[in-house]
Design a protein around this motif. Structure first.
Motif, PDB file in Angstrom:
ATOM      1  N   PRO A  32     117.314  58.917  21.125  1.00 21.31           N
ATOM      2  CA  PRO A  32     118.079  59.755  22.054  1.00 21.31           C
ATOM      3  C   PRO A  32     117.216  60.618  22.957  1.00 21.31           C
ATOM      4  O   PRO A  32     117.647  61.032  24.030  1.00 21.31           O
ATOM      5  CB  PRO A  32     118.929  60.615  21.106  1.00 21.31           C
ATOM      6  N   GLU A  33     115.977  60.897  22.536  1.00 17.40           N
ATOM      7  CA  GLU A  33     115.120  61.769  23.331  1.00 17.40           C
ATOM      8  C   GLU A  33     114.432  61.031  24.487  1.00 17.40           C
ATOM      9  O   GLU A  33     113.658  61.633  25.232  1.00 17.40           O
ATOM     10  CB  GLU A  33     114.049  62.417  22.439  1.00 17.40           C
ATOM     11  N   THR A  34     114.644  59.740  24.610  1.00 16.19           N
ATOM     12  CA  THR A  34     114.018  58.999  25.695  1.00 16.19           C
ATOM     13  C   THR A  34     114.381  59.625  27.032  1.00 16.19           C
ATOM     14  O   THR A  34     115.559  59.761  27.353  1.00 16.19           O
ATOM     15  CB  THR A  34     114.468  57.523  25.686  1.00 16.19           C
ATOM     16  N   PRO A  35     113.395  60.023  27.834  1.00 13.70           N
ATOM     17  CA  PRO A  35     113.708  60.729  29.086  1.00 13.70           C
ATOM     18  C   PRO A  35     114.474  59.854  30.073  1.00 13.70           C
ATOM     19  O   PRO A  35     114.326  58.632  30.110  1.00 13.70           O
ATOM     20  CB  PRO A  35     112.328  61.093  29.636  1.00 13.70           C
ATOM     21  N   TYR A  36     115.278  60.514  30.876  1.00 18.15           N
ATOM     22  CA  TYR A  36     115.974  59.841  31.969  1.00 18.15           C
ATOM     23  C   TYR A  36     115.005  59.577  33.118  1.00 18.15           C
ATOM     24  O   TYR A  36     114.021  60.299  33.314  1.00 18.15           O
ATOM     25  CB  TYR A  36     117.111  60.722  32.498  1.00 18.15           C
TER      26      TYR A  36
ATOM     27  N   LEU B  39     125.957  68.530  48.837  1.00 19.27           N
ATOM     28  CA  LEU B  39     125.096  67.398  48.513  1.00 19.27           C
ATOM     29  C   LEU B  39     123.910  67.832  47.658  1.00 19.27           C
ATOM     30  O   LEU B  39     123.605  67.219  46.626  1.00 19.27           O
ATOM     31  CB  LEU B  39     124.611  66.761  49.816  1.00 19.27           C
ATOM     32  N   ILE B  40     123.244  68.896  48.070  1.00 21.63           N
ATOM     33  CA  ILE B  40     122.066  69.372  47.340  1.00 21.63           C
ATOM     34  C   ILE B  40     122.456  69.852  45.946  1.00 21.63           C
ATOM     35  O   ILE B  40     121.782  69.537  44.954  1.00 21.63           O
ATOM     36  CB  ILE B  40     121.363  70.500  48.126  1.00 21.63           C
ATOM     37  N   GLU B  41     123.543  70.602  45.863  1.00 24.42           N
ATOM     38  CA  GLU B  41     123.964  71.103  44.554  1.00 24.42           C
ATOM     39  C   GLU B  41     124.306  69.965  43.608  1.00 24.42           C
ATOM     40  O   GLU B  41     123.952  69.991  42.423  1.00 24.42           O
ATOM     41  CB  GLU B  41     125.166  72.041  44.705  1.00 24.42           C
ATOM     42  N   PHE B  42     124.999  68.940  44.114  1.00 26.89           N
ATOM     43  CA  PHE B  42     125.344  67.804  43.261  1.00 26.89           C
ATOM     44  C   PHE B  42     124.085  67.162  42.693  1.00 26.89           C
ATOM     45  O   PHE B  42     124.022  66.828  41.502  1.00 26.89           O
ATOM     46  CB  PHE B  42     126.145  66.777  44.062  1.00 26.89           C
ATOM     47  N   ALA B  43     123.072  66.965  43.534  1.00 33.02           N
ATOM     48  CA  ALA B  43     121.846  66.320  43.082  1.00 33.02           C
ATOM     49  C   ALA B  43     121.115  67.166  42.039  1.00 33.02           C
ATOM     50  O   ALA B  43     120.630  66.637  41.027  1.00 33.02           O
ATOM     51  CB  ALA B  43     120.936  66.044  44.280  1.00 33.02           C
ATOM     52  N   PHE B  44     121.016  68.471  42.278  1.00 36.00           N
ATOM     53  CA  PHE B  44     120.362  69.335  41.292  1.00 36.00           C
ATOM     54  C   PHE B  44     121.139  69.341  39.976  1.00 36.00           C
ATOM     55  O   PHE B  44     120.538  69.315  38.895  1.00 36.00           O
ATOM     56  CB  PHE B  44     120.231  70.757  41.840  1.00 36.00           C
ATOM     57  N   GLU B  45     122.456  69.402  40.057  1.00 34.92           N
ATOM     58  CA  GLU B  45     123.271  69.378  38.834  1.00 34.92           C
ATOM     59  C   GLU B  45     123.065  68.068  38.079  1.00 34.92           C
ATOM     60  O   GLU B  45     122.940  68.056  36.849  1.00 34.92           O
ATOM     61  CB  GLU B  45     124.755  69.541  39.183  1.00 34.92           C
ATOM     62  N   ALA B  46     123.038  66.949  38.811  1.00 36.92           N
ATOM     63  CA  ALA B  46     122.837  65.656  38.159  1.00 36.92           C
ATOM     64  C   ALA B  46     121.501  65.617  37.436  1.00 36.92           C
ATOM     65  O   ALA B  46     121.393  65.107  36.308  1.00 36.92           O
ATOM     66  CB  ALA B  46     122.925  64.535  39.189  1.00 36.92           C
ATOM     67  N   ALA B  47     120.446  66.138  38.076  1.00 34.22           N
ATOM     68  CA  ALA B  47     119.133  66.179  37.431  1.00 34.22           C
ATOM     69  C   ALA B  47     119.153  67.100  36.216  1.00 34.22           C
ATOM     70  O   ALA B  47     118.570  66.775  35.168  1.00 34.22           O
ATOM     71  CB  ALA B  47     118.074  66.632  38.436  1.00 34.22           C
ATOM     72  N   ARG B  48     119.821  68.237  36.337  1.00 36.63           N
ATOM     73  CA  ARG B  48     119.882  69.180  35.208  1.00 36.63           C
ATOM     74  C   ARG B  48     120.617  68.561  34.024  1.00 36.63           C
ATOM     75  O   ARG B  48     120.176  68.691  32.874  1.00 36.63           O
ATOM     76  CB  ARG B  48     120.592  70.462  35.634  1.00 36.63           C
TER      77      ARG B  48
ATOM     78  N   ARG C  80     120.681  65.625  33.138  1.00 33.76           N
ATOM     79  CA  ARG C  80     119.844  64.589  32.534  1.00 33.76           C
ATOM     80  C   ARG C  80     118.492  65.118  32.060  1.00 33.76           C
ATOM     81  O   ARG C  80     117.706  64.336  31.508  1.00 33.76           O
ATOM     82  CB  ARG C  80     119.622  63.466  33.559  1.00 33.76           C
ATOM     83  N   ALA C  81     118.211  66.401  32.298  1.00 28.33           N
ATOM     84  CA  ALA C  81     116.879  66.954  32.039  1.00 28.33           C
ATOM     85  C   ALA C  81     115.828  66.080  32.713  1.00 28.33           C
ATOM     86  O   ALA C  81     114.777  65.754  32.145  1.00 28.33           O
ATOM     87  CB  ALA C  81     116.615  67.059  30.537  1.00 28.33           C
ATOM     88  N   ALA C  82     116.133  65.689  33.951  1.00 25.45           N
ATOM     89  CA  ALA C  82     115.282  64.777  34.705  1.00 25.45           C
ATOM     90  C   ALA C  82     114.706  65.471  35.925  1.00 25.45           C
ATOM     91  O   ALA C  82     115.141  66.558  36.312  1.00 25.45           O
ATOM     92  CB  ALA C  82     116.089  63.548  35.149  1.00 25.45           C
TER      93      ALA C  82
ATOM     94  N   VAL D 218     114.515  72.289  36.898  1.00 20.14           N
ATOM     95  CA  VAL D 218     114.500  70.949  37.501  1.00 20.14           C
ATOM     96  C   VAL D 218     113.216  70.773  38.315  1.00 20.14           C
ATOM     97  O   VAL D 218     113.046  71.425  39.352  1.00 20.14           O
ATOM     98  CB  VAL D 218     115.725  70.728  38.412  1.00 20.14           C
ATOM     99  N   PRO D 219     112.299  69.915  37.886  1.00 20.13           N
ATOM    100  CA  PRO D 219     111.092  69.667  38.684  1.00 20.13           C
ATOM    101  C   PRO D 219     111.437  68.845  39.922  1.00 20.13           C
ATOM    102  O   PRO D 219     112.200  67.884  39.849  1.00 20.13           O
ATOM    103  CB  PRO D 219     110.186  68.887  37.724  1.00 20.13           C
ATOM    104  N   VAL D 220     110.865  69.232  41.064  1.00 21.27           N
ATOM    105  CA  VAL D 220     111.206  68.608  42.339  1.00 21.27           C
ATOM    106  C   VAL D 220     109.948  68.043  42.983  1.00 21.27           C
ATOM    107  O   VAL D 220     108.905  68.709  43.044  1.00 21.27           O
ATOM    108  CB  VAL D 220     111.859  69.628  43.302  1.00 21.27           C
TER     109      VAL D 220
END
Length: 285
Positions: free
Chosen positions: A157-161, A177-186, A188-190, A223-225
């Motif tokens: 389960p810990e396999t990174p996204y 748009l920007i908020e959706f992308a940041f939320e999606a990354a958050r 997934r811890a991606a 979230v790393p960018v």
């Protein structure tokens, strides 16, 4: 209001893949999952077995999808129902009632990408909330980085996204748009990889003159960018290339200044048809 991810199902392999993706997304968001199937009585229906009706067939289609998702995700709250009307009207109604709509699209033969039908295109172009397209064959393992020794990500389960990729028209960014992308990354811890598109690329590869991401970096410090700059004419190619290593590509659909808010820009259109991973289309002003 209760958070809810909605998915349209029609009995096809691509809609079942979309249903399972939507289930995983609902779990990531802490939301419930709603499965909907468009149904309307036809004056000349296709033949059905004796003792059954068009509605019976529609209910069985929905029940099979629910059973498949429930077996894979027993802890997920699932609701389901038939929505009256044509497929487009029913899905647009469902899109307005949830925070996210997920649809299936056929994979292109011979390679990655989508075959986006007229129903999906019309829903994407008219939905008031984000729509995600998922092609047939997409599985949970595709969202994660590869693991060694042939071990499936489901077993670890810990396999990174994989990263989330955002295509951004930097001179005209949209907060939704920007908020959706940041939320999606958050969720997934991606990491978030941003492809900036400019009409004229910055000289010598320089970055954007303005930083529309600054307030979002502060809001989502975990979230790393990473950012790359692309000329407007190369943005679609850059996004499609990045999609082969992404868990999700996020692109926009501008509603301000477009007739009835139903226009899909060329870059978004290209990504919808050729991306190698699920694509989220986010309407924004």
């Amino acid at each position: 209001m209760l958070r809810q991810v909605t998915v349209g199902v029609d009995g096809s392999a691509e809609s079942l893949a979309a249903a399972h993706w939507a289930a995983r997304e609902a779990l990531r968001r802490g939301a419930s999952l709603r499965l909907v199937h468009a149904w309307q009585r036809h004056p000349r229906p296709a033949p059905v077995p004796a003792g059954t009706s068009e509605r019976d067939r529609a209910e069985r289609t929905l029940d099979r999808a629910v059973a498949s998702v429930r077996a894979a995700h027993p802890g997920l709250r699932i609701v389901a129902g038939l929505v009256p009307g044509s497929a487009v009207d029913a899905l647009l109604t469902a899109a307005a009632e949830g925070e996210l709509l997920v649809l299936g699209s056929r994979g292109l033969s011979g390679g990655a990408g989508f075959a986006v039908g007229s129903v999906s295109q019309r829903v994407v172009a008219g939905a008031p909330h984000p729509v995600v397209l998922v092609r047939a064959g997409v599985a949970s393992a595709d969202e994660h980085l590869p693991v060694s020794d042939g071990v499936s990500p489901e077993e670890i389960p810990e396999t990174p996204y994989r990263d989330v990729v955002l295509g951004l028209d930097t001179p005209r960014p949209g907060d939704e748009l920007i908020e959706f992308a940041f939320e999606a990354a958050r969720h997934r811890a991606a990491g978030l990889r941003v492809v900036h598109a400019f009409s004229v690329p910055s000289a010598e590869g320089a970055g954007p003159r303005t930083d529309p991401l600054r307030p979002w970096r502060e809001k989502f410090p975990g979230v790393p960018v990473t950012e790359t700059v692309s000329g407007e004419g190369q943005a679609a190619t850059a996004l499609i290339r990045a999609s082969s290593r992404a868990s999700l590509v996020v692109v926009g659909r501008r509603t301000r200044g477009s007739r009835l808010g139903t226009h899909i820009e060329p870059v978004t259109h290209a990504v919808l048809h050729h991306a190698g991973c699920p694509v989220a289309v986010v309407p924004h002003a």
